[in-house]
Design a protein around this motif. Sequence first.
Motif, PDB file in Angstrom:
ATOM      1  N   ILE A 122      42.836  42.247  48.176  1.00  0.00           N
ATOM      2  CA  ILE A 122      44.247  42.639  48.197  1.00  0.00           C
ATOM      3  C   ILE A 122      44.953  42.202  46.914  1.00  0.00           C
ATOM      4  N   LEU A 123      44.674  40.969  46.469  1.00  0.00           N
ATOM      5  CA  LEU A 123      45.305  40.487  45.243  1.00  0.00           C
ATOM      6  C   LEU A 123      44.832  41.286  44.024  1.00  0.00           C
ATOM      7  N   ILE A 158      43.822  44.433  43.983  1.00  0.00           N
ATOM      8  CA  ILE A 158      44.482  45.740  44.011  1.00  0.00           C
ATOM      9  C   ILE A 158      45.933  45.606  43.563  1.00  0.00           C
ATOM     10  N   GLY A 159      46.612  44.573  44.055  1.00  0.00           N
ATOM     11  CA  GLY A 159      47.993  44.353  43.646  1.00  0.00           C
ATOM     12  C   GLY A 159      48.124  44.089  42.155  1.00  0.00           C
ATOM     13  N   PHE A 160      47.197  43.298  41.601  1.00  0.00           N
ATOM     14  CA  PHE A 160      47.224  43.029  40.160  1.00  0.00           C
ATOM     15  C   PHE A 160      47.007  44.306  39.359  1.00  0.00           C
ATOM     16  N   THR A 161      46.068  45.132  39.798  1.00  0.00           N
ATOM     17  CA  THR A 161      45.782  46.381  39.083  1.00  0.00           C
ATOM     18  C   THR A 161      46.985  47.319  39.109  1.00  0.00           C
ATOM     19  N   LEU A 162      47.629  47.430  40.273  1.00  0.00           N
ATOM     20  CA  LEU A 162      48.816  48.279  40.360  1.00  0.00           C
ATOM     21  C   LEU A 162      49.945  47.746  39.483  1.00  0.00           C
ATOM     22  N   LEU A 163      50.132  46.421  39.483  1.00  0.00           N
ATOM     23  CA  LEU A 163      51.172  45.827  38.633  1.00  0.00           C
ATOM     24  C   LEU A 163      50.851  46.049  37.153  1.00  0.00           C
ATOM     25  N   THR A 208      41.279  50.628  34.142  1.00  0.00           N
ATOM     26  CA  THR A 208      41.423  50.239  35.545  1.00  0.00           C
ATOM     27  C   THR A 208      40.257  49.371  35.990  1.00  0.00           C
ATOM     28  N   ALA A 211      40.783  40.725  37.762  1.00  0.00           N
ATOM     29  CA  ALA A 211      41.505  40.160  38.902  1.00  0.00           C
ATOM     30  C   ALA A 211      40.533  39.552  39.915  1.00  0.00           C
TER      31      ALA A 211
END
Length: 629
Positions: free
Chosen positions: A164-165, A167-172, A206, A213
């Motif tokens: 989850i972290l 994915i969140g880092f990649t989106l940010l 990506t 991450a």
Amino acid sequence: MALQGNAPPLGVIEMIPVSHPLSERAALFVRLWVGLIIGLIVAFLVDDKGLKISESVLSADWQDVLAQCLVLVAFIICAGASVMRRVSLAIWTALSAALLLLILWHIRIYSGDRNSSELQFILIVLALVFIANELVSSADQARKPFAPYELYFDEAWKRGAQLILAIGFTLLFWGILWMGAALLGFIGFNWLEELLKNVFFAFPVTGLAFASAVHLGDIQPKLLVNVRGLALGVLAWLLPVITLIGTIFGISLAFSGLQPLWDTKAATVTLLGACIGFVLLINAAFQQDETDHKVHVVLKWSVKLAALLLLVFAMLAAWSLGLRINQYGLTIDRTFAGMVVVIALAYGIGYSTAVFWRGPWMELLKPLNIGLAVFKCIVFIAILTPLAAPARLSVDNQVKRLTSGVTKPDTFDWGFLRYDTGTYGTKAIDQLIQSPNATIAKMAAHAKAEKMDVRHALFGDNDLSQAQRPDLSKLEVVLPKGAALPASFVAENFNKEVEDFVPDCLVRKPKDDPWTCKAAMLDLDGDAQPEVLIMTPSGDVTAFKQWRNKWVLIRGNVDPSQKLATESFKKADIRVVNPLFKDVMIGETRVQFLAKHRSPDIILDANPPPPTAPKAQSKKPAAQAPSKP
């Protein structure tokens, strides 16, 4: 583990025996290169501008299958790079890649299940990869076929938080890149925006961001521990809430009966959703028993009660699904639901047994969770392969219902076989062409030749394949009492042009009470020809007028914001009155003013009727000089 002494430069893999995991530095190197190389390959496979492999060498479907497989393999390598032994990681990567190729080939190319069921397949594949990877990774760390439960628990929840972290880092990360592109665009520089749109930049970047991450989560274990602890604490104290709601629901069913639940048409989905919530929250509250922390007494009793409610809800979901399958047959969506029902029943039976098991509090959950994880992987593999493919099972069941006479050929969903079930459906059509039933053989031949006029689509419980055209002569006419609807109205086909506005009782035969609509006939426009009013059970009234040998819906003549009294309609308390406001013609535009509307309802009429003289000045009877609608 890291070697003693001076560390080699980044990008050089230390000479560690293959029976040992990679060091931190080597794991980072592997993850970054995997993210970069697989990102470039995936970009090459999905690119449309000349670099895409010719379909004569590799079809477009196979290119998509390879791209999806590589993305999943990248996750497996990144997740196991720092914890699995090198030889184990290599063998597991090869085996999982082969299995994923088989699964994705079957889904995309053979079964054809890539329309309404695509999301279900994606979720199942992701769940299978995550669960299987954690089972293998933890077992490899423990150096035995099955690791201790505590290791499974730590690794699974840590990997979930890490994912989850990441994915969140990649989106940010991408959000920052696009913000920079927007800032540069404000001053006339668009090179960054064009670069971000290029797949040969986007996919590798990506992959690098995600790999970085993941590695950050490995070298910052306290971060993952804190995130996992917060998530478990919040979820654990949600368990008493859902348990209380579930108990109230169960007690209420004892008084109301099951019929209100079946009437919702969403009983199976709702009950299965509750089962998934129970399993998640029970494990959040149980965690590792009381070996590492004291469990509050409220949570202890909530876990026990929730385990029993889980079994009750799973049994109700199985009952509900069984009723639908028995009534309408097996579909792809119902096969997925059946898979979840089987898993929910396994959890319900196991967890309920743990409630009454002698020994420490819910101690049986530890071996149960390990066994159920393996069981889920087996079920997922069966669903994703020909063993229990939803397309195959649903085709076999629907064809059996057709050939046995349960479903009539003219109501059978031939489009489902022709378009939605891949090779399974086309093979079934070929077999039905040889059927001794002439009607079935003829319609199967038309389906194969794509000559079907109507292609039904199965969406969950809509059961359009079972729809029948209603017999409108059975509609009760309340005014004039005992009158019959015009024969032309009864014969009219209403499902072509204004289906969104026509009541269901005129379009297709409802499953429960087909004749709940009521009808009335009144002359609404003074042409001595009655119009037909149809009232639905909810109180909506729709008017139809015969115009140019066709019954058309009169738009705008019924205020949609008003619900008419159903009892008054049934009692034939209906009359025609003058409008509150007269219409206004502005050139070729007719404006109608409706009561309680803030603005006029403007109706464009390409062929407006000529102005007519008032009835008092007309010399001809209304029946001899009808006005055009």
